[in-house]
Design a protein around this motif. Structure first.
Motif, short mmCIF file in Angstrom:
data_model
loop_
_atom_site.label_atom_id
_atom_site.label_comp_id
_atom_site.label_asym_id
_atom_site.label_seq_id
_atom_site.Cartn_x
_atom_site.Cartn_y
_atom_site.Cartn_z
N ILE A 117 89.24 48.59 68.89
CA ILE A 117 87.80 48.41 69.11
C ILE A 117 87.13 47.91 67.84
CG2 ILE A 117 85.63 49.62 69.61
CD1 ILE A 117 87.30 51.49 71.42
N VAL A 118 87.52 48.46 66.71
CA VAL A 118 87.00 47.99 65.42
C VAL A 118 87.34 46.51 65.24
CG1 VAL A 118 87.21 48.18 62.91
CG2 VAL A 118 87.04 50.25 64.31
N GLY A 119 88.57 46.15 65.63
CA GLY A 119 88.97 44.74 65.54
C GLY A 119 88.13 43.85 66.42
N HIS A 120 87.77 44.35 67.62
CA HIS A 120 86.92 43.55 68.52
C HIS A 120 85.52 43.37 67.95
CE1 HIS A 120 85.53 41.97 72.40
NE2 HIS A 120 84.42 42.65 72.15
N ILE A 121 84.98 44.43 67.37
CA ILE A 121 83.63 44.37 66.81
C ILE A 121 83.61 43.56 65.52
CG2 ILE A 121 81.71 45.74 65.89
CD1 ILE A 121 82.63 48.03 67.71
N PHE A 122 84.67 43.68 64.72
CA PHE A 122 84.76 42.97 63.44
C PHE A 122 86.07 42.15 63.40
CE2 PHE A 122 82.53 47.02 62.61
CZ PHE A 122 81.28 46.51 62.26
N PRO A 123 86.15 41.08 64.19
CA PRO A 123 87.40 40.30 64.28
C PRO A 123 87.65 39.42 63.06
CG PRO A 123 85.68 39.27 65.59
CD PRO A 123 85.10 40.55 65.07
N VAL A 124 88.83 39.53 62.53
CA VAL A 124 89.18 38.77 61.33
C VAL A 124 89.23 37.26 61.60
CG1 VAL A 124 91.68 38.93 61.75
CG2 VAL A 124 90.84 38.65 59.40
N PHE A 125 89.48 36.87 62.85
CA PHE A 125 89.67 35.46 63.17
C PHE A 125 88.38 34.65 63.24
CE2 PHE A 125 93.26 37.70 65.34
CZ PHE A 125 94.27 37.21 64.52
N VAL A 126 87.23 35.32 63.40
CA VAL A 126 85.96 34.59 63.54
C VAL A 126 84.87 35.20 62.67
CG1 VAL A 126 86.35 33.52 65.80
CG2 VAL A 126 85.51 35.87 65.67
N GLY A 127 85.20 35.45 61.42
CA GLY A 127 84.19 35.89 60.46
C GLY A 127 83.67 37.29 60.66
N PHE A 128 84.46 38.15 61.29
CA PHE A 128 84.12 39.57 61.46
C PHE A 128 82.84 39.79 62.28
CE2 PHE A 128 86.56 39.13 57.53
CZ PHE A 128 87.61 40.00 57.80
N LYS A 129 82.51 38.85 63.17
CA LYS A 129 81.34 38.99 64.03
C LYS A 129 81.80 38.87 65.48
CE LYS A 129 78.01 37.21 60.66
NZ LYS A 129 76.98 36.17 60.39
N GLY A 130 82.02 40.02 66.12
CA GLY A 130 82.55 40.02 67.47
C GLY A 130 81.59 40.60 68.49
N GLY A 131 82.16 41.21 69.54
CA GLY A 131 81.37 41.80 70.59
C GLY A 131 81.12 43.28 70.33
N LYS A 132 80.71 43.98 71.39
CA LYS A 132 80.36 45.39 71.24
C LYS A 132 81.49 46.33 71.63
CE LYS A 132 75.48 44.42 71.73
NZ LYS A 132 74.26 44.52 72.56
N GLY A 133 82.58 45.78 72.15
CA GLY A 133 83.78 46.57 72.35
C GLY A 133 83.88 47.38 73.63
N ILE A 134 82.97 47.16 74.59
CA ILE A 134 82.99 47.97 75.81
C ILE A 134 84.25 47.71 76.64
CG2 ILE A 134 81.81 48.48 77.98
CD1 ILE A 134 80.44 49.56 75.49
N ALA A 135 84.60 46.43 76.85
CA ALA A 135 85.79 46.12 77.64
C ALA A 135 87.06 46.60 76.94
CB ALA A 135 85.87 44.61 77.91
N THR A 136 87.10 46.49 75.63
CA THR A 136 88.25 46.97 74.86
C THR A 136 88.33 48.49 74.94
OG1 THR A 136 87.97 45.09 73.35
CG2 THR A 136 89.41 46.86 72.62
N LEU A 137 87.17 49.15 74.91
CA LEU A 137 87.13 50.60 75.09
C LEU A 137 87.64 50.98 76.47
CD1 LEU A 137 86.29 53.48 74.33
CD2 LEU A 137 83.95 52.92 75.07
N LEU A 138 87.29 50.19 77.48
CA LEU A 138 87.77 50.45 78.83
C LEU A 138 89.29 50.39 78.89
CD1 LEU A 138 87.55 50.86 81.86
CD2 LEU A 138 87.07 48.40 82.10
N GLY A 139 89.87 49.36 78.26
CA GLY A 139 91.33 49.25 78.21
C GLY A 139 91.96 50.45 77.53
N MET A 140 91.29 50.92 76.49
CA MET A 140 91.78 52.09 75.76
C MET A 140 91.80 53.33 76.64
SD MET A 140 90.02 53.82 72.41
CE MET A 140 90.64 55.34 71.69
N VAL A 141 90.69 53.60 77.35
CA VAL A 141 90.63 54.81 78.16
C VAL A 141 91.53 54.70 79.40
CG1 VAL A 141 88.34 55.46 77.35
CG2 VAL A 141 88.55 54.06 79.40
N LEU A 142 91.76 53.47 79.87
CA LEU A 142 92.71 53.29 80.97
C LEU A 142 94.11 53.71 80.54
CD1 LEU A 142 91.60 49.88 82.54
CD2 LEU A 142 91.80 52.07 83.75
N ALA A 143 94.45 53.42 79.28
CA ALA A 143 95.76 53.80 78.76
C ALA A 143 95.84 55.30 78.48
CB ALA A 143 96.06 53.02 77.48
#
Length: 218
Positions: free
Chosen positions: A100-126
Motif C-alpha cells: 500500500i505504501v508502494g501504491h501511495i508512493f510509487p518509485v516508478f512515477v516520482g512517488f506520487k500515486g493513488g490512495k491505495g484503496i484497491a491495493t488494500l482490498l487485495g490485501m484484505v482478500l488475502a
C-alpha cells in the motif's frame, strides 16, 4: 527467517505496490496521463472518471492483484519453511502494508500515486476473504446509494475491523482488529480533502451506470 530474505521480500512487496497501473495503462492505451486530468490522482477512481468504466475496472483489478500478491508473499515464505504458521498473519499484514505504501508512493512515477484503496482490498482478500467480501458489499451498496467513491471507501474500510471485532466469522483476532482500525485511520487521513468536500457538498460523484468513454476520450 534471515534478515536478508526479509529485506528482499519487503522490497518485492514495495515494488509490486509501486506498479503505476493507472499511469501506464492510461498512457499506453489511451495516450492520456490520468494525473493531468480529473482529480489528478493516479488511482482507479480517477481512471474511472477520466477514461471510463472499462479502463477503471482494469486498473482497479490490477491494483487489487498487487495487494493480494504482495500479501501472499507471507504464505510463500511459510511453504518455503522460513516462517512459522503462527507468524503468517503478522507477515501478511507487514507485506500488505508495504504494498500500500508502494501504491501511495510509487518509485516508478516520482512517488506520487493513488490512495491505495484497491491495493488494500487485495490485501484484505488475502488475509480474510469473508470479511473482505462483506466490506465489498458495503462499498457497492454505498456507492450505488450515494455515488461517492470516497464515502464508500471510508465506510467499507471501517466495516472490516468492526465486523472482525464483533466476531462475525468466529473469534476476533486482536492483531486483525488493530490492523483494521489502523487502516481505517490511514484511509481517513488520505481522504481528508474528500471529507471536506463531502461536508461542503461538492465532492465529485461517480455514476457506475453511465456509458463508458471510448478510446482516446478524456
Amino acid at each position: 527467517m534471515s534478515v536478508a530474505l526479509f529485506i528482499i521480500t519487503t522490497i518485492a512487496a514495495y515494488l509490486l505496490g509501486s506498479i503505476p497501473s493507472s499511469v501506464w495503462y492510461g498512457i499506453g492505451y489511451f495516450g492520456i496521463d490520468v494525473r493531468k486530468h480529473g482529480s489528478g490522482n493516479a488511482g482507479a477512481t480517477n481512471t474511472f472518471r477520466v477514461l471510463g468504466k472499462r479502463a477503471g475496472t482494469i486498473v482497479m483489478l490490477i491494483d487489487v492483484m498487487k495487494g493480494w500478491t504482495a500479501t501472499c508473499l507471507a504464505s510463500m515464505l511459510f511453504y518455503m519453511g522460513t516462517i512459522a504458521e503462527g507468524d503468517i498473519l503478522m507477515y501478511k499484514i507487514i507485506f500488505g502494508i508495504i504494498a500500500i505504501v508502494g501504491h501511495i508512493f510509487p518509485v516508478f512515477v516520482g512517488f506520487k500515486g493513488g490512495k491505495g484503496i484497491a491495493t488494500l482490498l487485495g490485501m484484505v482478500l488475502a488475509i480474510h476473504p469473508e470479511l473482505a467480501a462483506l466490506s465489498i458489499a458495503i462499498f457497492i451498496l454505498t456507492l450505488i446509494a450515494s455515488q461517492y467513491v470516497s464515502l464508500s471507501s471510508i465506510l467499507a474500510t471501517l466495516a472490516f475491523p468492526v465486523m472482525s471485532l464483533l466476531g462475525v466469522f468466529g473469534q476476533p483476532e486482536t492483531l486483525l482488529v488493530i490492523f483494521g482500525f489502523v487502516m481505517f485511520v490511514l484511509v481517513v487521513i488520505t481522504h481528508q480533502k474528500n471529507i471536506v468536500r463531502l461536508l461542503n457538498g461538492n465532492e465529485s460523484r461517480v455514476n457506475i451506470f453511465a456509458k463508458s468513454k471510448s478510446k482516446g476520450q478524456s
